[in-house]
Enzyme design. Structure first.
Site, PDB file in Angstrom:
ATOM      1  N   ASN A 153       0.801  -1.225   0.000  1.00 20.08           N
ATOM      2  CA  ASN A 153       0.000   0.000   0.000  1.00 20.08           C
ATOM      3  C   ASN A 153       0.835   1.277   0.000  1.00 20.08           C
ATOM      4  O   ASN A 153       0.590   2.185  -0.795  1.00 20.08           O
ATOM      5  CB  ASN A 153      -0.982  -0.010   1.170  1.00 20.08           C
ATOM      6  CG  ASN A 153      -0.311  -0.228   2.507  1.00 20.08           C
ATOM      7  OD1 ASN A 153       0.762  -0.808   2.604  1.00 20.08           O
ATOM      8  ND2 ASN A 153      -0.942   0.254   3.565  1.00 20.08           N
ATOM      9  N   GLY A 229       2.223  -5.646   7.510  1.00 24.74           N
ATOM     10  CA  GLY A 229       1.207  -6.306   6.696  1.00 24.74           C
ATOM     11  C   GLY A 229       0.018  -6.710   7.540  1.00 24.74           C
ATOM     12  O   GLY A 229      -0.258  -6.121   8.595  1.00 24.74           O
ATOM     13  N   GLU A 251       4.167  -4.694  12.486  1.00 20.96           N
ATOM     14  CA  GLU A 251       3.245  -3.560  12.349  1.00 20.96           C
ATOM     15  C   GLU A 251       2.105  -4.059  11.480  1.00 20.96           C
ATOM     16  O   GLU A 251       2.279  -4.291  10.284  1.00 20.96           O
ATOM     17  CB  GLU A 251       3.968  -2.358  11.726  1.00 20.96           C
ATOM     18  CG  GLU A 251       3.261  -1.034  12.002  1.00 20.96           C
ATOM     19  CD  GLU A 251       2.087  -0.791  11.089  1.00 20.96           C
ATOM     20  OE1 GLU A 251       0.941  -1.001  11.556  1.00 20.96           O
ATOM     21  OE2 GLU A 251       2.289  -0.395   9.941  1.00 20.96           O
ATOM     22  N   CYS A 285      -3.014   1.165   6.725  1.00 21.96           N
ATOM     23  CA  CYS A 285      -3.283   0.580   8.037  1.00 21.96           C
ATOM     24  C   CYS A 285      -3.883   1.606   8.991  1.00 21.96           C
ATOM     25  O   CYS A 285      -4.599   1.242   9.927  1.00 21.96           O
ATOM     26  CB  CYS A 285      -2.006  -0.018   8.628  1.00 21.96           C
ATOM     27  SG  CYS A 285      -0.664   1.172   8.876  1.00 21.96           S
TER      28      CYS A 285
END
Length: 484
Positions: A153, A229, A251, A285
């Site tokens: 992303n 991820g 993370e 995220c």
């Protein structure tokens, strides 16, 4: 030849130089499906060889003077600046980024390199007291070989934020980018450090599938694994790393809340909420996944947010001036639409959007939700803004915390009320009078609960802890006397 000319990397991975691979994967533009090139795929055997070579090269790199390592990081930042336009083009075409997001990401990469250039000169330990007649020191030493597994992303900065500090602190790195963004999340970083003067063998680019990722985690030379991820994959990596007695910095996902307090400026709040939910098609995220609005404002806020959603154009950011680009692939597009349609079938109401638009998804607002609906409970990773109301700050805190994730929370409105609410929130980050998406290279970044293992990225303290080991060292002027 351009900086990222495919003649350098086409059909190759990088391990002590660019190597042709018999296995290759296409580099695809998600907006059109067009092929942009091919990259070489690294096998588990390739990873094992790279890990052995990295361990060998790491010792010489760790012994390199702090100023020399700092110079490589500074030059990397300069190269990101010089080649920003070309890098941004790749982020637009390969990652589906709109132009402003691509520029923001490249700017973060520049800042990351310059911030990490200070790490080699950062204090690397402390003097301890001792009951004996000796000097007692706790010193930080490079961990050795660091495995970095990065997502699609924000492929550039989410790989670089581990690669740059790990290198600055004297480690070697195995980088495995997401296969869907192997150029902007892998080739770019490798080419930058190659041109910045990083010695051969210190950084290895290993695009590949899950087998390559497992090999990175399991290679005996790898002492630290840095993964960004999904939470399910992070759990598996953490479990495997734990059995191998390795540190894993994870993370992971987030279902982040934006709380709109009574008396807040609704127009500004809706603008913040739209940015938080729709930036990069919600594929972040830190995306605002839950809008928790005081009952006195919820109708006005929902209408304002829906109006903004309706005005956001979806399209191909490489060829049009659009607010939302494509989702990364068809599977993710259908997953987002499935969550929306399942929630509507369960009783939620569409205030805006809810439709596939080519390779993208219309900015969506959902109301009438209950907390057991998938659009409220799950991390959607798409441009969807679910809205519920609250009556008291105690209820707002309960709704925020009633979630398996704990990454980022925004609170809009009266600062005193927001501060008291922040004290009751379980989250790695809280932003008062800002939305949930925020990152700076010098700030600690990380989540709690299912969002990861805490702040292991950003700022000298987090980076030094993440990518070094502590060694106790004592020194006496003469050999000690012993009773044996």
């Amino acid at each position: 030849m351009t900086f990222l000319d495919s003649a350098v990397w086409g059909g190759k991975f990088c391990s002590d130089g660019w190597r042709h691979s018999p296995a290759r994967q296409p580099v695809t533009e998600p907006a059109t499906g067009d092929r942009l090139g091919t990259v070489g795929v690294a096998t588990a055997e390739d990873v094992d060889r790279a890990a052995a070579r990295a361990a060998e090269a790491q010792r010489a790199w760790a012994a390199t003077s702090p100023q020399r390592r700092a110079a490589v990081l500074r030059r990397a930042g300069e190269l990101f600046t010089e080649h920003a336009a070309e890098i941004e083009d790749w982020l637009v075409r390969e990652a589906g980024s709109v132009r402003s997001k691509a520029g923001f990401e490249t700017g973060l990469a520049i800042g990351e390199c310059f911030e990490c250039a200070a790490l080699p000169a950062h204090p690397q330990g402390e003097v301890l007291t001792s009951e004996d007649a000796r000097w007692s020191l706790a010193r930080r030493r490079p961990a050795g070989v660091v495995g970095v597994i990065a997502p699609f992303n924000f492929p550039l900065v989410l790989g670089l934020r581990s690669v740059a500090p790990a290198l600055a602190l004297g480690n070697a790195v195995l980088l495995k980018p997401d296969p869907r963004t192997a150029v902007s999340g892998g080739v770019v970083i490798t080419r930058i450090f190659e041109e910045a003067g990083l010695p051969a063998g210190v950084l290895h680019l290993l695009p590949g599938d899950g087998a390559a990722g497992r090999a990175v985690v399991e290679a005996p030379e790898v002492r630290v694994v840095s993964f960004t991820g999904s939470t399910p994959v992070g759990r598996a990596i953490g479990e495997r790393a734990g059995r191998l007695l390795k540190r894993a910095h994870l993370e992971l996902g987030g279902n982040n809340a934006l709380v709109v307090l009574p008396g807040a400026d609704v127009a500004k709040a809706a603008s913040a909420g739209a940015f938080g939910s729709y930036l990069h098609q919600g594929q972040i995220c830190m995306t605002t996944g839950r809008h928790i609005v005081h009952e006195s404002l919820v109708d006005e806020y929902t209408a304002a947010l829906a109006a903004k959603a309706d005005a956001l154009r979806v399209g191909d950011p490489a060829r049009e001036d659009v607010a939302l680009g494509p989702l990364i692939d068809r599977g993710q597009l259908e997953r987002v639409h499935g969550i929306v349609t399942d929630s509507v079938a369960a009783g939620a109401k569409l205030a805006a959007g809810g439709e596939i638009d080519g390779a993208g998804y219309r900015a969506t607002v959902l109301t009438g939700l209950t907390t057991d609906m998938p659009a409220w409970r799950e991390e959607i990773f798409g441009p969807v803004a679910p809205v519920v109301s609250f009556s008291t700050t105690e209820e707002a805190a309960r709704i925020v915390n009633d979630c398996e994730y704990g990454l980022s929370v925004g609170v809009l409105g009266d600062v005193g009320t927001a501060m008291r609410l922040a004290d009751r929130i379980d989250s790695g980050k809280v932003h008062i009078n800002e939305q949930t998406v925020s990152d700076e290279p010098n700030a600690p970044f990380g989540g709690v609960k299912a969002s990861g293992t805490g702040s292991r990225f950003g700022g000298p303290a987090a980076n030094v802890e993440a990518f070094t080991e502590t060694q106790w060292l004592t020194v006496r002027p003469d050999i000690a006397d012993y009773p044996f």
